[in-house]
Write a protein that holds these residues in place. Structure first.
Motif, mmCIF file in Angstrom:
data_model
loop_
_atom_site.group_PDB
_atom_site.id
_atom_site.type_symbol
_atom_site.label_atom_id
_atom_site.label_comp_id
_atom_site.label_asym_id
_atom_site.label_seq_id
_atom_site.Cartn_x
_atom_site.Cartn_y
_atom_site.Cartn_z
ATOM 1 N N THR A 54 0.795 -1.230 0.000
ATOM 2 C CA THR A 54 0.000 0.000 0.000
ATOM 3 C C THR A 54 0.829 1.282 0.000
ATOM 4 O OG1 THR A 54 -0.124 0.135 2.420
ATOM 5 C CG2 THR A 54 -1.796 -1.215 1.296
ATOM 6 N N GLY A 55 2.110 1.216 0.388
ATOM 7 C CA GLY A 55 2.924 2.418 0.522
ATOM 8 C C GLY A 55 2.697 3.163 1.820
ATOM 9 N N ARG A 56 1.846 2.641 2.693
ATOM 10 C CA ARG A 56 1.539 3.318 3.961
ATOM 11 C C ARG A 56 2.759 3.293 4.882
ATOM 12 N NH1 ARG A 56 -0.473 1.510 8.937
ATOM 13 N NH2 ARG A 56 -0.624 -0.624 8.099
ATOM 14 N N GLU A 57 3.035 4.459 5.521
ATOM 15 C CA GLU A 57 4.152 4.526 6.451
ATOM 16 C C GLU A 57 3.816 3.771 7.723
ATOM 17 O OE1 GLU A 57 6.283 7.898 9.169
ATOM 18 O OE2 GLU A 57 6.189 8.328 7.005
ATOM 19 N N LEU A 58 4.719 2.877 8.145
ATOM 20 C CA LEU A 58 4.531 2.067 9.342
ATOM 21 C C LEU A 58 5.339 2.600 10.520
ATOM 22 C CD1 LEU A 58 4.787 -1.439 7.627
ATOM 23 C CD2 LEU A 58 2.709 -0.159 8.190
ATOM 24 N N TRP A 59 6.493 3.187 10.246
ATOM 25 C CA TRP A 59 7.344 3.729 11.302
ATOM 26 C C TRP A 59 8.387 4.643 10.673
ATOM 27 C CZ3 TRP A 59 12.085 2.240 9.808
ATOM 28 C CH2 TRP A 59 12.246 0.971 9.228
ATOM 29 N N SER A 60 9.060 5.419 11.511
ATOM 30 C CA SER A 60 10.159 6.263 11.043
ATOM 31 C C SER A 60 11.091 6.555 12.215
ATOM 32 C CB SER A 60 9.643 7.573 10.440
ATOM 33 O OG SER A 60 9.033 8.372 11.433
ATOM 34 N N PHE A 61 12.345 6.869 11.895
ATOM 35 C CA PHE A 61 13.290 7.310 12.921
ATOM 36 C C PHE A 61 14.381 8.134 12.253
ATOM 37 C CE2 PHE A 61 14.888 3.148 11.563
ATOM 38 C CZ PHE A 61 16.235 3.397 11.347
ATOM 39 N N ASP A 62 15.062 8.977 13.029
ATOM 40 C CA ASP A 62 16.180 9.785 12.560
ATOM 41 C C ASP A 62 17.492 9.099 12.900
ATOM 42 O OD1 ASP A 62 14.650 11.780 11.530
ATOM 43 O OD2 ASP A 62 14.845 13.131 13.236
ATOM 44 N N GLU A 63 18.424 9.105 11.960
ATOM 45 C CA GLU A 63 19.767 8.603 12.229
ATOM 46 C C GLU A 63 20.741 9.337 11.320
ATOM 47 O OE1 GLU A 63 23.085 7.522 13.221
ATOM 48 O OE2 GLU A 63 21.441 6.760 14.460
ATOM 49 N N ALA A 64 21.625 10.114 11.940
ATOM 50 C CA ALA A 64 22.501 11.000 11.170
ATOM 51 C C ALA A 64 23.654 10.276 10.494
ATOM 52 C CB ALA A 64 23.056 12.085 12.084
ATOM 53 N N HIS A 65 23.992 9.066 10.940
ATOM 54 C CA HIS A 65 25.231 8.447 10.486
ATOM 55 C C HIS A 65 25.007 7.100 9.802
ATOM 56 C CE1 HIS A 65 27.271 11.589 12.687
ATOM 57 N NE2 HIS A 65 26.630 11.250 13.777
ATOM 58 N N GLY A 66 23.802 6.819 9.361
ATOM 59 C CA GLY A 66 23.510 5.523 8.780
ATOM 60 C C GLY A 66 24.251 5.268 7.475
ATOM 61 N N SER A 67 24.683 4.009 7.286
ATOM 62 C CA SER A 67 25.327 3.582 6.059
ATOM 63 C C SER A 67 24.394 2.602 5.348
ATOM 64 C CB SER A 67 26.685 2.941 6.390
ATOM 65 O OG SER A 67 27.367 2.594 5.205
ATOM 66 N N ILE A 68 24.937 1.669 4.555
ATOM 67 C CA ILE A 68 24.119 0.741 3.783
ATOM 68 C C ILE A 68 23.667 -0.406 4.681
ATOM 69 C CG2 ILE A 68 24.075 -0.793 1.784
ATOM 70 C CD1 ILE A 68 26.319 0.920 0.591
ATOM 71 N N PRO A 69 22.357 -0.596 4.889
ATOM 72 C CA PRO A 69 21.884 -1.611 5.828
ATOM 73 C C PRO A 69 21.714 -2.982 5.184
ATOM 74 C CG PRO A 69 20.028 -0.354 5.017
ATOM 75 C CD PRO A 69 21.255 0.213 4.340
ATOM 76 N N SER A 70 21.580 -3.991 6.043
ATOM 77 C CA SER A 70 21.208 -5.342 5.629
ATOM 78 C C SER A 70 19.928 -5.724 6.356
ATOM 79 C CB SER A 70 22.307 -6.351 5.985
ATOM 80 O OG SER A 70 23.518 -6.048 5.328
ATOM 81 N N LEU A 71 19.047 -6.487 5.680
ATOM 82 C CA LEU A 71 17.831 -7.009 6.294
ATOM 83 C C LEU A 71 18.023 -8.495 6.545
ATOM 84 C CD1 LEU A 71 14.735 -5.408 4.524
ATOM 85 C CD2 LEU A 71 15.134 -5.570 6.971
ATOM 86 N N VAL A 72 17.984 -8.893 7.833
ATOM 87 C CA VAL A 72 18.246 -10.275 8.199
ATOM 88 C C VAL A 72 17.230 -10.723 9.244
ATOM 89 C CG1 VAL A 72 19.991 -11.926 8.968
ATOM 90 C CG2 VAL A 72 20.711 -9.809 7.868
ATOM 91 N N ASP A 73 16.374 -11.666 8.872
ATOM 92 C CA ASP A 73 15.452 -12.293 9.819
ATOM 93 C C ASP A 73 14.693 -11.281 10.681
ATOM 94 O OD1 ASP A 73 16.317 -14.681 8.837
ATOM 95 O OD2 ASP A 73 17.545 -15.214 10.550
ATOM 96 N N GLY A 74 14.066 -10.314 10.046
ATOM 97 C CA GLY A 74 13.244 -9.359 10.772
ATOM 98 C C GLY A 74 14.002 -8.215 11.405
ATOM 99 N N LEU A 75 15.315 -8.154 11.209
ATOM 100 C CA LEU A 75 16.124 -7.057 11.737
ATOM 101 C C LEU A 75 16.730 -6.257 10.596
ATOM 102 C CD1 LEU A 75 18.179 -8.685 14.654
ATOM 103 C CD2 LEU A 75 16.181 -7.182 14.866
ATOM 104 N N LEU A 76 16.672 -4.945 10.724
ATOM 105 C CA LEU A 76 17.412 -4.051 9.849
ATOM 106 C C LEU A 76 18.716 -3.724 10.572
ATOM 107 C CD1 LEU A 76 17.212 -2.188 7.220
ATOM 108 C CD2 LEU A 76 16.642 -0.356 8.844
ATOM 109 N N VAL A 77 19.822 -4.282 10.098
ATOM 110 C CA VAL A 77 21.115 -4.032 10.725
ATOM 111 C C VAL A 77 21.745 -2.849 10.006
ATOM 112 C CG1 VAL A 77 23.340 -4.992 11.369
ATOM 113 C CG2 VAL A 77 21.323 -6.476 11.286
ATOM 114 N N LEU A 78 21.883 -1.753 10.734
ATOM 115 C CA LEU A 78 22.296 -0.480 10.153
ATOM 116 C C LEU A 78 23.684 -0.091 10.639
ATOM 117 C CD1 LEU A 78 21.427 1.994 8.431
ATOM 118 C CD2 LEU A 78 20.532 3.015 10.543
ATOM 119 N N PRO A 79 24.722 -0.307 9.824
ATOM 120 C CA PRO A 79 26.054 0.192 10.189
ATOM 121 C C PRO A 79 26.046 1.720 10.193
ATOM 122 C CG PRO A 79 26.177 -1.448 8.440
ATOM 123 C CD PRO A 79 24.737 -1.046 8.564
ATOM 124 N N ARG A 80 26.932 2.308 10.993
ATOM 125 C CA ARG A 80 26.985 3.763 11.088
ATOM 126 C C ARG A 80 28.423 4.244 10.938
ATOM 127 N NH1 ARG A 80 24.355 6.066 16.178
ATOM 128 N NH2 ARG A 80 25.618 4.479 17.235
#
Length: 410
Positions: free
Chosen positions: A212-238
């Motif tokens: 649907t494109g509906r927003e489910l959540w949001s957060f701010d992160e100033a130093h995020g790099s390229i993330p990986s999605l693994v088993d329900g987790l967004l692993v976000l290097p910074r």
């Protein structure tokens, strides 16, 4: 622990891409099987399409049977465009074609025959941000929806398309660029991680419902790099000032931080009960690091090679130099592809030549070597089959899906 980071930025995905004088698959790939004596014997190719050769300097994609490495079909691109296989499911194969001017199109092919079904155009944007969706890690057509960034007028939209008809399902303005694809969620973020070290700047991350494109959540992160999605987790290097900060593990359903850890970063995969990351450090060194998946506590680390054979970069959609299964993690170490015990990082076996793990099957890892693509047996690293796919330095991506393997080249 603060570590110096080697920042890799690329739109072109290998050394020797478009314009290379080396040749790609100019004839149907040669397959082989292993006899009872261990000697590799050639076997006849099988195909549902013409075996017509692609011109030597053209891009394209080839489909192989995962169980045997037998040839099924190939589709030729053009001389000036780069071809990148983005993903696949039981019905379709999704091929990105990127022109030398930056325009892109997603070509949807029939998974059985390779026949073209339809195309989705991705017009050029400044700074190549329109290509982010083609490089995002995860399931490209999760829940039967392809999400792209489209520039229309003065607005950049995230647009969801039906993956099997091309029909537009939804369109959301100014929500960000696609950076990760989940089974039923797509993660978007504000552009340009290069300015996040400037005080006062931030990068807004959002999770959108794929249907649907509906927003489910949001957060701010100033130093995020390229993330990986693994088993329900967004692993976000910074990253900050060229140094790694503790990575964040975000619950993909809620957008809440589950844990943060300085013991993992880079490209992350699941291996056994652990999350394992491949990180490039300063001084051209690389490490494999494992953490407990539930708390991010460091478990072990091991060296990784930095001078890889096929020059696939660890960015975006690239399956990368790291593959995990229920017991092992596969990575290239010094002049060899190694299988490490996921529990302790000890070497279980290694190959005699350097190889790049690009995907996994129940039987074992699929890997690119200097001259061919191989399926290795998980038990001992022996070769189950070999497929000749031309000059592997021109391979742009490999996708392992169900009973098929798709190899694209530039």
């Amino acid at each position: 622990m603060r570590r110096q980071a080697l920042v890799i930025c690329a739109v072109t995905v290998l050394a020797g891409c478009s314009g290379s004088s080396s040749t790609g698959p100019t004839t149907a790939p040669t397959q082989s099987t292993t006899s009872s004596s261990g000697v590799v014997q050639p076997s006849a190719p099988e195909s549902t399409r013409s075996l017509a050769a692609c011109p030597p300097t053209y891009s394209g994609v080839v489909a192989l049977e995962a169980s045997s490495g037998h040839y099924r079909w190939n589709v030729c691109g053009t001389e000036d465009d780069s071809s990148v296989v983005l993903g696949a499911d039981q019905q379709s194969v999704y091929l990105g074609s990127i022109s030398q001017y930056g325009d892109a199109v997603v070509i949807v092919l029939d998974a059985v025959t390779g026949d073209e079904q339809f195309r989705l155009s991705v017009p050029t944007l400044n700074e190549s941000f329109h290509l982010d969706a083609l490089y995002a890690r995860g399931v490209f057509a999760g829940d039967g929806v392809v999400v792209l960034n489209i520039f229309d007028g003065s607005t950049v939209f995230a647009v969801g398309y039906d993956a099997h008809t091309g029909d537009e399902l939804w369109r959301e303005p100014d929500v960000g660029y696609v950076i990760a694809n989940g089974a039923d969620i797509v993660v978007v973020a504000e552009a340009d991680i290069g300015v996040t070290d400037v005080p006062g700047t931030h990068r807004l991350y959002r999770g959108l419902d794929r249907r649907t494109g509906r927003e489910l959540w949001s957060f701010d992160e100033a130093h995020g790099s390229i993330p990986s999605l693994v088993d329900g987790l967004l692993v976000l290097p910074r990253l900050s000032g060229g140094e790694w900060l503790p990575s964040l593990a975000i619950d993909i359903a809620s957008g809440k931080t589950v844990w943060e850890s300085d013991a993992i970063s880079g490209l992350v995969v699941r291996a056994g009960e652990s999350l394992v990351g491949l990180t490039f450090e300063s001084g051209e060194s690389a490490m494999v690091e494992a953490v407990d998946a539930t708390a991010g506590v460091g478990l072990w680390d091991a060296p990784a090679a930095t001078d890889f054979g096929p020059q696939l970069l660890v960015i975006g959609w690239v399956p990368g130099r790291l593959v995990g299964d229920e017991a092992l993690v596969y990575v290239e170490q010094a002049s060899a592809l190694a299988a490490l015990d996921a529990a302790n990082g000890e070497v279980v076996w290694s190959t005699a030549q350097p190889g790049l793990p690009v995907g996994g099957l129940e039987a074992g890892p699929v890997a690119l070597f200097a001259d061919d693509l191989r399926l290795l047996n998980a038990s001992d690293g022996s070769t189950a089959w070999t497929a000749m796919v031309g000059d592997t330095s021109r391979v742009s991506n490999v996708v392992v899906a169900d009973d098929s393997i798709y190899v694209s080249w530039n």
